[in-house]
Each structure stands twice: as structure tokens, then as C-alpha cells.
Design a protein around this motif. Structure first.
Motif, PDB file in Angstrom:
ATOM      1  N   ASP A 235      40.548  43.889  54.122  1.00  0.00           N
ATOM      2  CA  ASP A 235      39.574  44.756  53.457  1.00  0.00           C
ATOM      3  C   ASP A 235      38.796  43.919  52.448  1.00  0.00           C
ATOM      4  O   ASP A 235      39.345  43.496  51.427  1.00  0.00           O
ATOM      5  N   ASP A 236      37.517  43.644  52.727  1.00  0.00           N
ATOM      6  CA  ASP A 236      36.744  42.789  51.831  1.00  0.00           C
ATOM      7  C   ASP A 236      36.421  43.474  50.511  1.00  0.00           C
ATOM      8  O   ASP A 236      35.913  42.838  49.576  1.00  0.00           O
ATOM      9  N   GLN A 237      36.697  44.788  50.392  1.00  0.00           N
ATOM     10  CA  GLN A 237      36.484  45.505  49.135  1.00  0.00           C
ATOM     11  C   GLN A 237      37.772  45.638  48.321  1.00  0.00           C
ATOM     12  O   GLN A 237      37.773  46.258  47.262  1.00  0.00           O
ATOM     13  N   SER A 238      38.856  45.033  48.822  1.00  0.00           N
ATOM     14  CA  SER A 238      40.137  45.131  48.123  1.00  0.00           C
ATOM     15  C   SER A 238      40.131  44.250  46.881  1.00  0.00           C
ATOM     16  O   SER A 238      39.770  43.068  46.938  1.00  0.00           O
ATOM     17  N   PRO A 239      40.534  44.788  45.710  1.00  0.00           N
ATOM     18  CA  PRO A 239      40.587  43.975  44.488  1.00  0.00           C
ATOM     19  C   PRO A 239      41.635  42.867  44.609  1.00  0.00           C
ATOM     20  O   PRO A 239      42.636  43.010  45.314  1.00  0.00           O
ATOM     21  N   LYS A 240      41.412  41.773  43.900  1.00  0.00           N
ATOM     22  CA  LYS A 240      42.311  40.631  43.923  1.00  0.00           C
ATOM     23  C   LYS A 240      43.037  40.519  42.587  1.00  0.00           C
ATOM     24  O   LYS A 240      42.499  40.867  41.542  1.00  0.00           O
ATOM     25  N   GLY A 241      44.267  40.004  42.636  1.00  0.00           N
ATOM     26  CA  GLY A 241      45.036  39.807  41.422  1.00  0.00           C
ATOM     27  C   GLY A 241      45.969  40.969  41.148  1.00  0.00           C
ATOM     28  O   GLY A 241      46.507  41.591  42.072  1.00  0.00           O
ATOM     29  N   GLY A 242      46.172  41.286  39.858  1.00  0.00           N
ATOM     30  CA  GLY A 242      47.047  42.379  39.469  1.00  0.00           C
ATOM     31  C   GLY A 242      46.305  43.692  39.317  1.00  0.00           C
ATOM     32  O   GLY A 242      45.123  43.719  38.950  1.00  0.00           O
ATOM     33  N   ALA A 243      47.005  44.800  39.583  1.00  0.00           N
ATOM     34  CA  ALA A 243      46.351  46.112  39.577  1.00  0.00           C
ATOM     35  C   ALA A 243      45.822  46.495  38.203  1.00  0.00           C
ATOM     36  O   ALA A 243      44.851  47.250  38.098  1.00  0.00           O
ATOM     37  N   ASP A 244      46.427  45.977  37.141  1.00  0.00           N
ATOM     38  CA  ASP A 244      46.010  46.350  35.786  1.00  0.00           C
ATOM     39  C   ASP A 244      45.246  45.238  35.087  1.00  0.00           C
ATOM     40  O   ASP A 244      45.069  45.274  33.861  1.00  0.00           O
ATOM     41  N   ASP A 245      44.782  44.242  35.851  1.00  0.00           N
ATOM     42  CA  ASP A 245      44.010  43.168  35.234  1.00  0.00           C
ATOM     43  C   ASP A 245      42.702  43.698  34.680  1.00  0.00           C
ATOM     44  O   ASP A 245      42.119  44.675  35.195  1.00  0.00           O
ATOM     45  N   GLU A 246      42.220  43.020  33.652  1.00  0.00           N
ATOM     46  CA  GLU A 246      40.930  43.402  33.069  1.00  0.00           C
ATOM     47  C   GLU A 246      39.826  43.150  34.100  1.00  0.00           C
ATOM     48  O   GLU A 246      39.767  42.112  34.747  1.00  0.00           O
ATOM     49  N   GLY A 247      38.951  44.105  34.262  1.00  0.00           N
ATOM     50  CA  GLY A 247      37.863  43.981  35.216  1.00  0.00           C
ATOM     51  C   GLY A 247      38.127  44.655  36.543  1.00  0.00           C
ATOM     52  O   GLY A 247      37.216  44.737  37.380  1.00  0.00           O
ATOM     53  N   ILE A 248      39.366  45.124  36.776  1.00  0.00           N
ATOM     54  CA  ILE A 248      39.664  45.839  38.021  1.00  0.00           C
ATOM     55  C   ILE A 248      39.086  47.241  37.944  1.00  0.00           C
ATOM     56  O   ILE A 248      39.375  48.010  37.019  1.00  0.00           O
ATOM     57  N   ASP A 249      38.247  47.593  38.899  1.00  0.00           N
ATOM     58  CA  ASP A 249      37.646  48.931  38.977  1.00  0.00           C
ATOM     59  C   ASP A 249      38.686  49.872  39.595  1.00  0.00           C
ATOM     60  O   ASP A 249      39.006  49.756  40.776  1.00  0.00           O
ATOM     61  N   GLN A 250      39.205  50.788  38.791  1.00  0.00           N
ATOM     62  CA  GLN A 250      40.256  51.680  39.274  1.00  0.00           C
ATOM     63  C   GLN A 250      39.775  52.608  40.381  1.00  0.00           C
ATOM     64  O   GLN A 250      40.532  52.957  41.285  1.00  0.00           O
ATOM     65  N   ALA A 251      38.505  53.007  40.322  1.00  0.00           N
ATOM     66  CA  ALA A 251      37.961  53.847  41.400  1.00  0.00           C
ATOM     67  C   ALA A 251      37.903  53.063  42.708  1.00  0.00           C
ATOM     68  O   ALA A 251      38.225  53.585  43.781  1.00  0.00           O
ATOM     69  N   GLN A 252      37.507  51.790  42.604  1.00  0.00           N
ATOM     70  CA  GLN A 252      37.477  50.934  43.783  1.00  0.00           C
ATOM     71  C   GLN A 252      38.885  50.724  44.337  1.00  0.00           C
ATOM     72  O   GLN A 252      39.092  50.710  45.558  1.00  0.00           O
ATOM     73  N   LEU A 253      39.862  50.602  43.417  1.00  0.00           N
ATOM     74  CA  LEU A 253      41.249  50.427  43.841  1.00  0.00           C
ATOM     75  C   LEU A 253      41.755  51.666  44.562  1.00  0.00           C
ATOM     76  O   LEU A 253      42.447  51.567  45.583  1.00  0.00           O
ATOM     77  N   ARG A 254      41.416  52.850  44.050  1.00  0.00           N
ATOM     78  CA  ARG A 254      41.863  54.086  44.719  1.00  0.00           C
ATOM     79  C   ARG A 254      41.260  54.184  46.115  1.00  0.00           C
ATOM     80  O   ARG A 254      41.938  54.604  47.068  1.00  0.00           O
ATOM     81  N   ASP A 255      39.976  53.817  46.243  1.00  0.00           N
ATOM     82  CA  ASP A 255      39.347  53.855  47.565  1.00  0.00           C
ATOM     83  C   ASP A 255      40.026  52.864  48.520  1.00  0.00           C
ATOM     84  O   ASP A 255      40.268  53.178  49.690  1.00  0.00           O
ATOM     85  N   ALA A 256      40.320  51.674  47.996  1.00  0.00           N
ATOM     86  CA  ALA A 256      40.989  50.670  48.827  1.00  0.00           C
ATOM     87  C   ALA A 256      42.382  51.133  49.224  1.00  0.00           C
ATOM     88  O   ALA A 256      42.837  50.898  50.350  1.00  0.00           O
ATOM     89  N   ALA A 257      43.087  51.801  48.315  1.00  0.00           N
ATOM     90  CA  ALA A 257      44.428  52.296  48.610  1.00  0.00           C
ATOM     91  C   ALA A 257      44.391  53.360  49.704  1.00  0.00           C
ATOM     92  O   ALA A 257      45.301  53.435  50.540  1.00  0.00           O
ATOM     93  N   SER A 258      43.346  54.177  49.712  1.00  0.00           N
ATOM     94  CA  SER A 258      43.245  55.228  50.739  1.00  0.00           C
ATOM     95  C   SER A 258      43.030  54.639  52.124  1.00  0.00           C
ATOM     96  O   SER A 258      43.352  55.276  53.129  1.00  0.00           O
TER      97      SER A 258
END
Length: 496
Positions: A235-258
Motif C-alpha cells: 500500500d503506497d499510502q501506508s504510513p512508515k515508522g511508528g504509529a504515534d510518530d510526529e507527523g503521522i496522519d491518523q486519518a490516513q492511518l485509519r484508511d490504511a488500516a481498513s
């Protein structure tokens, strides 16, 4: 004594030759079964004697007489034993070794040694016993340790290796019913992490035993980096690194998780991959290792590049499929090795420099792939630049035409004394221009190592048979069809 022992082995082979020529057709069923039992009994007795022969080689460093730098090399390459370390462990535990002062010491596992000498145990049974004994807590009283070994040896006389392991678990529980005996020494002794060989899919098993702190740190990694949606390579839209890192878009993470259909085990794998990639990109591996940057370095041939198919070889000994190489190449710094021309990199230093340069290391990797000594499995990342034409101490030059990779033990095995080697340039054949190895005192032609270039092994062993050309033709048709179907379009400026 040696002459009589040599005669005994010659007589043994003569007996084996007679046995090979005979059949059991005239024997009744009971005798046929007894013959199979007798044969296995003899094989196990020979296994026990074989441990003593290895100890003899070790005591006198006789492995040097057959051009082996170390005992484990002799066991693995000359005896062709699949797991030299396990066999050497049997030698140290089951034979009467010498103390520093010269006297013989009793075997550490005497009852197991006796059982093997009687023909009751094979190497697999012994390994099972030693695996259990390795887990006996360090604080166990010596008399209890001896009793456990005696019980295991008796169990091994009548049961399979799997049953020995199960019985061993009961013995360990009896030795430490409350779990109070294990201490830091036991945890330090049993920690391990090993990488298995690549299988037919180029996949590898990671096997390990983590101490409590390492496990806790690994769980922290998985909690943050293996969450659904994180570090998903598909998934090229999947965030990289840790889930709570600064700069991680939580909305983007929820979409990627779905969209994440990976299992927990697959997410764990991808989190580990992301951590290793982040460490490499962040420079945590250091500036250089043995003259090369500590990154994934891949060698492929021009035909593989043109056909977009095949397997690349890394400096650490890993085989990478072409699809994985293409992914790496998207973010890689490219080097092009040219053998018929020259590049801007200096490759000839003469006596001005003793250590090989990074450019010279790249070229020798592309040529050899690993240690150049025939049969040596050491990958290129574990080698040194060997002055193969003439040793540096004797006036050798650090020129690319005079260098070949060699692991530390084999680099030091090149000398003029007994058991040593010399390196010579191969003047004809498919290995022309490379350096080959010749044992001192022999007139054998120089041979180089093809273990890191499996395509050369296939070339050497391809049968001169008309059917083989038909197979080659079929493979060419498959490759042509693959090229037609490929989605990747390579421009004229691509190189790897």
C-alpha cells in the motif's frame, strides 16, 4: 600403530566390498530383519569411532595437511558433514579430550558416549541428548547433572530422538520444579538468533531465543510499527515508522488500516523490515564495512538486465529475485562495472596503497561474488582483498588485476609451508583472468570458487546431451514470453 590402523580400515573396506556383492535373497524373513538391525548397529558404532578420528585430527592439527585452515572447515568440506558445529559438539562432549597439561579428561557425557560406542545411538539420538543437557540450569549440583545424563542415555538406548526430547522436558522439570534455578548464566548461554538458508522461493527462516529484555524491546517495536495499516509494502499510502510518530496522519492511518488484509505475523515481518531499512537509511550500520558501504549491494549480469529475469547476488550471500532488485533500484545509487573499458574510478595503485579501495572491492565482488577459495561458503562481506599475484610483504601491488577476495582464514592459508596454498591466474577456459588456488606440493591446475556463482556450476555440469539443448530452447521460449508480458520498460540509461 598408524600402519596397523590403516591396514584395519583397508580390511574394513574389503569386507564392505564383499557385502555389497552379496544379496539377502536366500535368507528367511527373520534373518533379513536381523541383517538390517545389525547394519544400523554397525553404522552407529562407526559414528562413535568417527568422533575419535575427528579428535585425532584436532589434537594434531592434521587438517592443515589437507589444506584446511580450521577444524570446522575440515569437517564441513573434506568430511562433507552437513552441520559441522553439531558434530564438533559431539566430539567435545563424548570423547576423552586432553587438558592443557596433557592428561586425558573423562568425557563430559560418559554414559551417552558408551551407548553410542555400543551401537545403540546414532548421531541424531546424541544431538537430542545434548540439546536437553544444554538446558540443564547452571546451578544444578554436579551429582544431579550426572544423574540426568545417565537417565537420558538410558532413555536414548530404547527411544527415538523425538521421544528423548519429550522425556528430557520431564527431567528438566524434575531438576527445577519451582523454576528457581535458572539464572543470568542460563539466559546468556541459551540466547541465539540465526538465519536459515534460502529455500526454493528465496525465503529464509529466522530462528531465535530472545532473552527477556530483547523480547520486551521487540514487543515495543511490534506494538508501534506492526499496527494495522503501518509499514504495508503493498500500500503506497501506508504510513512508515511508528504509529504515534510526529507527523503521522491518523486519518490516513485509519484508511490504511481498513485496507490492510495482512495477518499479524505478516505485519510483524513488515515492521521488522521497516526497522532494518530505517537503520540502513539513517547510517546506523556505520560508514563502511570491509571497504564497502553497509547497504544492500547486488550484482547482476548484463543478460539478466536485458531479459529482466534471473537472480541477483548480494555481498552478504543472499540471492534476490529480479522483481525485488527492481524495487531496490528505484531508490538505489547505481554503479556500473565495465570490464572491457575503463571508468573514472582509479583501480591501479601499485605500491602506493596496501588496502583495496571501494571501487576495487566493487569490481572483485562482481567477478567472484565471495571468497575465491574453492568450496568456501563465506560471502563477499566476510572477505579481505587478497594480493593474489604476489603478497604485499613480498612486493605485491594493489592493482585490480592482482587482487582476489579471500576470507581471513584462507587469506592467511596462502604461504610456502606444508598444508599451504598458492594463488595463480587462470589463463584459459571460462574462468580466464580470475585467480585460482593450488595446494602446495601438487601440480593440479588452479581452481576458483563457483559456489557464489551458481550459473557457473550449471555451466560446468550441464550434460553434453542433445536433450539438454532442447531444454535450453524451451527455457529461451519461456524467457521470450516473459519479456513480452513484462510491464517494465527499460530505457537506454538504466544500468545496475
Amino acid at each position: 600403530m598408524s600402519d596397523s590402523l590403516v591396514d584395519d580400515y583397508a580390511e574394513l573396506h574389503a569386507v564392505l566390498d564383499r557385502i555389497v556383492e552379496r544379496t539377502s535373497d536366500a535368507c528367511p524373513e527373520l534373518e533379513v530383519a536381523e541383517l538390517a538391525i545389525t547394519h544400523e548397529h554397525a553404522v552407529r558404532r562407526m559414528g562413535s569411532i568417527g568422533l575419535q578420528r575427528i579428535l585425532d585430527v584436532s589434537d594434531r592439527e592434521a587438517y592443515r595437511s589437507v589444506q584446511c585452515a580450521k577444524l570446522d572447515e575440515f569437517v564441513g568440506q573434506r568430511l562433507r558433514i552437513p552441520n559441522p558445529r553439531r558434530r564438533l559438539r559431539q566430539v567435545t562432549q563424548l570423547t576423552e579430550m586432553h587438558a592443557m597439561t596433557g592428561e586425558k579428561l573423562p568425557a563430559k557425557c560418559p554414559e551417552t558416549a558408551d551407548a553410542m560406542a555400543d551401537g545403540a545411538l546414532g548421531h541424531e539420538h546424541v544431538d537430542a541428548v545434548l540439546d536437553v543437557m544444554a538446558k540443564v540450569p547452571s546451578a544444578t549440583p554436579p551429582e544431579m547433572w550426572d544423574l540426568a545424563e545417565e537417565q537420558l542415555a538410558e532413555i536414548a538406548r530404547h527411544h527415538s530422538p523425538r521421544e528423548i526430547t519429550r522425556a528430557g522436558a520431564r527431567i528438566l522439570a524434575h531438576l527445577d520444579p519451582d523454576g528457581d534455578l535458572p539464572d543470568e548464566r542460563d539466559r546468556a548461554r541459551n540466547r541465539s538468533l540465526s538465519l536459515g538458508a534460502q529455500d526454493t522461493l528465496s525465503m529464509s527462516k529466522l530462528m531465535g531465543t530472545l532473552d527477556p529484555t530483547t523480547r520486551a524491546l521487540f514487543e515495543v517495536l511490534l506494538a508501534a510499527w506492526a499496527k494495522p495499516g503501518m509499514n504495508n509494502p503493498d500500500d503506497d499510502q501506508s504510513p512508515k515508522g511508528g504509529a504515534d510518530d510526529e507527523g503521522i496522519d491518523q486519518a490516513q492511518l485509519r484508511d490504511a488500516a481498513s485496507r490492510d488484509c495482512r495477518t499479524q505475523a505478516q505485519r510483524n515481518h513488515d515492521a521488522f523490515h521497516a526497522l532494518l531499512q530505517a537503520a540502513a537509511d539513517g547510517g546506523l550500520y556505520g560508514a563502511a564495512h570491509r571497504g564497502l558501504p553497509p547497504h544492500v549491494i547486488v550484482s547482476i549480469t548484463e543478460s539478466q538486465l536485458r531479459e529482466r529475469a534471473g537472480i541477483g547476488h548480494t555481498t552478504t550471500g543472499t540471492d534476490l529475485p529480479m522483481g525485488e532488485i527492481v524495487k531496490l533500484a528505484a531508490q538505489a545509487q547505481m554503479y556500473l562495472t565495465v570490464f572491457d573499458d575503463h571508468t573514472g574510478e582509479p583501480l591501479y595503485f601499485g605500491r602506493a596503497k596496501r588496502l583495496a579501495s571501494e571501487a576495487q572491492r566493487f569490481v572483485t565482488f562482481a567477478e567472484y561474488g565471495g571468497c575465491s577459495k574453492p568450496g568456501c561458503p563465506r560471502p563477499f562481506s566476510h572477505t579481505e582483498a587478497h594480493h593474489a599475484e604476489q603478497d604485499w610483504a613480498h612486493g605485491g601491488k594493489t592493482d585490480i588485476t592482482d587482487l582476489a577476495p579471500a576470507c581471513g582464514p584462507h587469506n592467511r592459508a596462502v604461504h610456502d609451508g606444508p598444508g599451504g596454498w598458492r594463488t595463480e591466474k587462470i589463463l584459459d577456459g571460462p574462468d580466464r583472468g580470475k585467480y585460482g588456488w593450488v595446494a602446495n606440493g601438487t601440480t593440479d591446475p588452479p581452481r576458483t570458487n563457483h559456489l557464489h556463482r551458481p550459473d557457473r556450476i550449471l555451466d560446468d555440469t550441464a550434460p553434453p546431451d542433445p536433450e539438454w539443448s532442447e531444454i535450453e530452447h524451451a527455457l529461451e521460449l519461456i524467457l521470450a514470453d516473459r519479456r513480452r508480458r513484462a510491464d517494465i520498460r527499460w530505457g537506454p540509461d538504466h544500468a545496475a
